[in-house]
Design a protein around this motif. Structure first.
Motif, PDB file in Angstrom:
ATOM      1  N   ASN A   1      -0.786   1.922  21.159  1.00  0.00           N
ATOM      2  CA  ASN A   1      -0.026   0.902  20.447  1.00  0.00           C
ATOM      3  C   ASN A   1       0.168   1.219  18.966  1.00  0.00           C
ATOM      4  O   ASN A   1       0.363   0.335  18.142  1.00  0.00           O
ATOM      5  N   TRP A   2       0.111   2.508  18.607  1.00  0.00           N
ATOM      6  CA  TRP A   2       0.341   2.894  17.220  1.00  0.00           C
ATOM      7  C   TRP A   2       0.751   4.357  17.139  1.00  0.00           C
ATOM      8  O   TRP A   2       0.491   5.137  18.050  1.00  0.00           O
ATOM      9  N   SER A   3       1.395   4.712  16.058  1.00  0.00           N
ATOM     10  CA  SER A   3       1.728   6.118  15.790  1.00  0.00           C
ATOM     11  C   SER A   3       1.869   6.300  14.289  1.00  0.00           C
ATOM     12  O   SER A   3       2.279   5.381  13.567  1.00  0.00           O
ATOM     13  N   THR A   4       1.496   7.473  13.812  1.00  0.00           N
ATOM     14  CA  THR A   4       1.613   7.785  12.388  1.00  0.00           C
ATOM     15  C   THR A   4       2.220   9.169  12.211  1.00  0.00           C
ATOM     16  O   THR A   4       2.095  10.046  13.072  1.00  0.00           O
ATOM     17  N   ARG A   5       2.849   9.344  11.071  1.00  0.00           N
ATOM     18  CA  ARG A   5       3.400  10.635  10.676  1.00  0.00           C
ATOM     19  C   ARG A   5       2.902  10.913   9.260  1.00  0.00           C
ATOM     20  O   ARG A   5       3.202  10.161   8.331  1.00  0.00           O
TER      21      ARG A   5
ATOM     22  N   CYS B   1     -10.283  12.832   9.896  1.00  0.00           N
ATOM     23  CA  CYS B   1      -8.988  12.801  10.587  1.00  0.00           C
ATOM     24  C   CYS B   1      -8.459  11.378  10.720  1.00  0.00           C
ATOM     25  O   CYS B   1      -7.246  11.152  10.645  1.00  0.00           O
ATOM     26  N   LEU B   2      -9.346  10.432  10.915  1.00  0.00           N
ATOM     27  CA  LEU B   2      -8.918   9.037  11.035  1.00  0.00           C
ATOM     28  C   LEU B   2      -8.371   8.526   9.703  1.00  0.00           C
ATOM     29  O   LEU B   2      -7.457   7.689   9.670  1.00  0.00           O
ATOM     30  N   ILE B   3      -8.898   9.048   8.597  1.00  0.00           N
ATOM     31  CA  ILE B   3      -8.409   8.648   7.279  1.00  0.00           C
ATOM     32  C   ILE B   3      -7.028   9.239   7.008  1.00  0.00           C
ATOM     33  O   ILE B   3      -6.137   8.558   6.504  1.00  0.00           O
ATOM     34  N   ILE B   4      -6.840  10.524   7.370  1.00  0.00           N
ATOM     35  CA  ILE B   4      -5.573  11.164   7.002  1.00  0.00           C
ATOM     36  C   ILE B   4      -4.437  10.870   7.965  1.00  0.00           C
ATOM     37  O   ILE B   4      -3.270  10.912   7.568  1.00  0.00           O
ATOM     38  N   CYS B   5      -4.738  10.565   9.230  1.00  0.00           N
ATOM     39  CA  CYS B   5      -3.624  10.359  10.168  1.00  0.00           C
ATOM     40  C   CYS B   5      -3.823   9.175  11.106  1.00  0.00           C
ATOM     41  O   CYS B   5      -3.093   9.040  12.088  1.00  0.00           O
ATOM     42  N   GLY B   6      -4.785   8.300  10.811  1.00  0.00           N
ATOM     43  CA  GLY B   6      -4.941   7.085  11.592  1.00  0.00           C
ATOM     44  C   GLY B   6      -4.032   5.978  11.074  1.00  0.00           C
ATOM     45  O   GLY B   6      -3.408   6.105  10.017  1.00  0.00           O
TER      46      GLY B   6
ATOM     47  N   ALA C   1       0.102  11.619  14.889  1.00  0.00           N
ATOM     48  CA  ALA C   1      -0.995  11.102  15.708  1.00  0.00           C
ATOM     49  C   ALA C   1      -0.543   9.787  16.329  1.00  0.00           C
ATOM     50  O   ALA C   1       0.302   9.084  15.770  1.00  0.00           O
ATOM     51  N   SER C   2      -1.128   9.470  17.481  1.00  0.00           N
ATOM     52  CA  SER C   2      -0.724   8.230  18.148  1.00  0.00           C
ATOM     53  C   SER C   2      -1.781   7.765  19.132  1.00  0.00           C
ATOM     54  O   SER C   2      -2.600   8.548  19.622  1.00  0.00           O
ATOM     55  N   GLY C   3      -1.751   6.463  19.378  1.00  0.00           N
ATOM     56  CA  GLY C   3      -2.518   5.824  20.430  1.00  0.00           C
ATOM     57  C   GLY C   3      -1.570   4.980  21.243  1.00  0.00           C
ATOM     58  O   GLY C   3      -0.357   4.972  20.990  1.00  0.00           O
TER      59      GLY C   3
END
Length: 418
Positions: A63-67, A366-371, A59-61
């Protein structure tokens, strides 16, 4: 900011396969993208074993990204075996369960804890009682219609009643969640009495997986999520992991627990549920493991406003306790038309905790698991509503426009559950 996360998911009494779980999650991520203005998707194939199945979510915005490595701890095969039992075996074991929960006082403790959950327990029994009533009415009508009397009338009436009642159960038992709920309660009684050795062995395997990931995963945090009955299994698995490694929480990675739609109390309120009571107390006693539990008034298949450790009713949200208890409104997570349409679909509302929100709210799975926000921040009373702009950018503070509007919406949501 979190860049890498490992999520464990232990589901409730639901024989969902890894492929079905991926499909559900993909739909939720699609909604998540529209709601928060982000990009998110599953980017790997399923890596499955009989005990677990995992895949990667990115997931990404701006100014951020997560795996996120998302790992489903499986026991669907054991549930499917339960579902394969015959109708008469299911009815007999269900009757034994009903008698046990009445004699031990467990049903009356359910009524004290949450009358809606007591209704969920009684639901399949009331359905069968209704089927029997239809059978008796049909038998009486047939006897009157044929004009027989005496012993033949009794035989005809009884045979008709049994035939109609059994036919209705066979016809509707699988279409409605009657058989499923019966199997759930049969499992619960057998598990609390220690009569499910294969499930006990499976929980040992869950504990091994948790130990391995906390010790070896190259991530910023490990989040263990339990839904419904799965919340009790999380307590059991984490307690076993802590017993094997008392310093588990100090291994350099943030280990966190999220329980939603929790039914820990279904075991803890039974006199023979001592091992689950002890497991919940062991988890609560490890202060280095953040544990947050979400309650929703509209979720009838859970223990709303009930402390799963102290086994007492709570009057409001609680921060700084064990666990932190957050109350949310499911209708604040859905658009109004959707909520009205599904208002009495209790199963769907129960699973809403595992779905993407169509409206920004202080709880979002979803915000908890991949934010990008750490667990303790994203599960704070306000969640992420102040922290994301319309384009999905992570904000340092709520400064203007949409962020401020989201803040007011969250305030209203919090006031609605107070």
């Amino acid at each position: 900011m979190i860049a890498r996360r490992h999520v464990f998911h232990i589901g409730g009494y639901d024989p969902i396969s890894p492929a079905q779980q991926v499909s559900r999650l993909a739909r939720s991520l699609s909604v998540f993208q529209r709601t928060w203005g982000v990009r998110a998707g599953i980017v790997s194939a399923i890596d499955a074993t009989p005990v677990s199945a995992s895949w990667i979510v990115e997931a990404s915005g701006p100014n951020w990204s997560t795996r996120t490595s998302y790992e489903m701890l499986r026991w669907d095969d054991l549930i499917l075996e339960d579902h394969a039992r015959g109708m008469w075996s299911r009815l007999w074991r269900s009757f034994v369960t009903l008698v046990d929960f009445i004699v031990t006082g467990t049903l009356f403790r359910f009524m004290y804890a949450n009358w809606k959950y007591a209704g969920f327990f009684l639901f399949p029994y009331l359905c069968v009682a209704g089927f029997i009533g239809c059978g008796v009415a049909a038998g009486y009508g047939l006897v009157r219609l044929t004009g027989v009397s005496g012993f033949p009338a009794g035989v005809l009436g009884a045979a008709t009643a049994v035939g109609v009642g059994a036919g209705l159960l066979r016809l509707l038992g699988s279409r409605r969640p009657i058989n499923h709920v019966f199997d759930d309660w049969i499992f619960s009684r057998e598990f609390v009495y220690g009569r499910r050795p294969r499930m006990d062995a499976r929980i040992d395997r869950f504990a091994e997986r948790i130990l391995d990931r906390v010790r070896n995963a190259d991530v910023d945090e490990v989040v263990i999520i339990g839904h419904c009955l799965g919340a009790a299994l999380v307590m059991d698995a984490v307690a076993r992991a802590l017993k094997r490694d008392p310093e588990l929480a100090g291994r350099g990675r943030s280990l966190c627990i999220l329980t939603v739609g929790s039914t820990i109390a279904k075991f803890s309120l039974h006199p023979r549920g001592e091992h689950i009571r002890q497991a919940a107390q062991a988890v609560a006693g490890e202060m280095r493991i953040p544990w947050t539990e979400y309650h929703a008034r509209d979720d009838a298949i859970s223990f709303y406003r009930f402390d799963p450790v102290m086994l007492k009713r709570v009057s409001r949200e609680r921060s700084g306790g064990r666990p932190d208890i957050r109350r949310v409104q499911l209708h604040d997570m859905m658009d109004r038309a959707s909520f009205r349409r599904h208002r009495f679909n209790f199963m769907l509302l129960h699973y809403k905790f595992l779905m993407g929100n169509s409206v920004r709210a202080n709880y979002d799975y979803c915000l908890i698991i991949c934010g990008p926000l750490p667990f303790e921040e994203i599960t704070s009373p306000r969640g992420g509503v102040d922290r994301f702009g319309e384009d999905g950018a992570l904000l340092q503070r709520a400064s203007s426009g949409t962020a401020a509007a989201a803040s007011r919406s969250a305030d209203a949501a919090v006031a609605g559950v107070a």
